[in-house]
Design a protein around this motif. Structure first.
Motif, PDB file in Angstrom:
ATOM      1  N   PHE A  37       9.610  28.471  22.486  1.00  0.00           N
ATOM      2  CA  PHE A  37      11.448  28.303  21.296  1.00  0.00           C
ATOM      3  C   PHE A  37      12.369  27.539  21.899  1.00  0.00           C
ATOM      4  O   PHE A  37      12.887  27.500  20.711  1.00  0.00           O
ATOM      5  N   ARG A  38      12.574  27.469  22.757  1.00  0.00           N
ATOM      6  CA  ARG A  38      13.694  26.738  23.664  1.00  0.00           C
ATOM      7  C   ARG A  38      13.249  24.577  24.339  1.00  0.00           C
ATOM      8  O   ARG A  38      14.167  24.344  24.588  1.00  0.00           O
ATOM      9  N   LYS A  39      11.618  24.537  24.233  1.00  0.00           N
ATOM     10  CA  LYS A  39      10.677  23.542  24.663  1.00  0.00           C
ATOM     11  C   LYS A  39      11.580  23.178  26.109  1.00  0.00           C
ATOM     12  O   LYS A  39      11.965  22.226  26.417  1.00  0.00           O
ATOM     13  N   ALA A  40      11.918  25.140  27.248  1.00  0.00           N
ATOM     14  CA  ALA A  40      12.290  24.171  28.398  1.00  0.00           C
ATOM     15  C   ALA A  40      10.999  23.911  28.943  1.00  0.00           C
ATOM     16  O   ALA A  40      10.331  24.156  29.065  1.00  0.00           O
ATOM     17  N   ARG A  41      11.698  23.259  30.408  1.00  0.00           N
ATOM     18  CA  ARG A  41      10.504  23.590  32.098  1.00  0.00           C
ATOM     19  C   ARG A  41      10.947  24.755  32.044  1.00  0.00           C
ATOM     20  O   ARG A  41      11.544  24.884  32.976  1.00  0.00           O
ATOM     21  N   CYS A  42       9.710  25.599  31.737  1.00  0.00           N
ATOM     22  CA  CYS A  42       9.667  26.510  31.824  1.00  0.00           C
ATOM     23  C   CYS A  42       9.524  26.663  33.657  1.00  0.00           C
ATOM     24  O   CYS A  42       8.863  26.186  34.604  1.00  0.00           O
ATOM     25  N   LYS A  43       9.947  28.327  34.226  1.00  0.00           N
ATOM     26  CA  LYS A  43       9.690  28.626  35.306  1.00  0.00           C
ATOM     27  C   LYS A  43       8.027  28.522  35.826  1.00  0.00           C
ATOM     28  O   LYS A  43       8.049  28.123  36.768  1.00  0.00           O
TER      29      LYS A  43
END
Ligand SMILES: [Zn+2]
Ligand SMILES: [Zn+2]
Length: 177
Positions: A37-43
């Motif tokens: 949903f946020r297109k973040a490079r997640c943990k």
């Protein structure tokens, strides 16, 4: 978070909150909400990269296998076939080995990628795999050439003409310490 390599560059990451996400490392994608949903490079993507950097999980293209002799984890090419060995138990020309069958000490002159059931013994029709004392060892393992008695053999595999090379299934020999 625990990371499990699934092959094909995919990793399963189990988060502290017991959610399981799938990471495609090369594409930099994850199935978690942060990424979706946020297109973040997640943990999770970061964790997979860290585990690879520290040698705790195999990089894309490799899988984790157990050493045939000690069970220690080693990373090998995804398409490689066993038996697999860790660095300590891998054989190279010049290594001293012990014949599990007789207890004899030998020196390795060549590690082949030919299978024991595909190599015949000097001029006969008998394969290494069919040879009487090799019956207890897997026919589909590579063969290893070695010489008696324990002699000094250059690590480039050069063998003096007077030495007879005997051929063994790989699993019949263990690295001598
Ligand atoms: Zn994620
Ligand atoms: Zn080992």
């Amino acid at each position: 978070m625990s990371v499990l390599a699934l092959g094909d560059g995919l990793y399963e990451v189990e988060s502290a909150s017991d959610h399981t996400y799938l990471v495609d490392l090369e594409a930099g994608r994850c199935t978690c909400p942060d990424y979706v949903f946020r297109k973040a490079r997640c943990k999770h993507i970061r964790r997979v990269a860290i585990e690879i950097t520290h040698g705790r999980t195999p990089p894309p293209g490799e899988i984790a296998v157990a050493c045939h002799d000690c069970g220690e984890t080693a990373f090998v090419d995804e398409d490689a076939s066993g038996p697999f060995y860790c660095e300590a138990h891998e054989l190279h020309a010049g290594d001293a080995v012990r014949d599990r069958e007789t207890g004899d000490r030998l020196t390795v002159v060549d590690v082949s990628d030919l299978r024991a059931d595909a190599v015949t013994i000097g001029g006969s029709d008998t394969t290494v795999a069919d040879y009487a004392t090799n019956k207890d060892y897997d026919p589909d393992v590579p063969v290893v050439g070695a010489v008696y008695p324990h002699a000094t053999v250059a690590t480039n595999g050069v063998v003096p003409g007077s030495l007879k090379v005997y051929v063994f299934p790989r699993t019949r020999l263990e690295k001598a310490t």
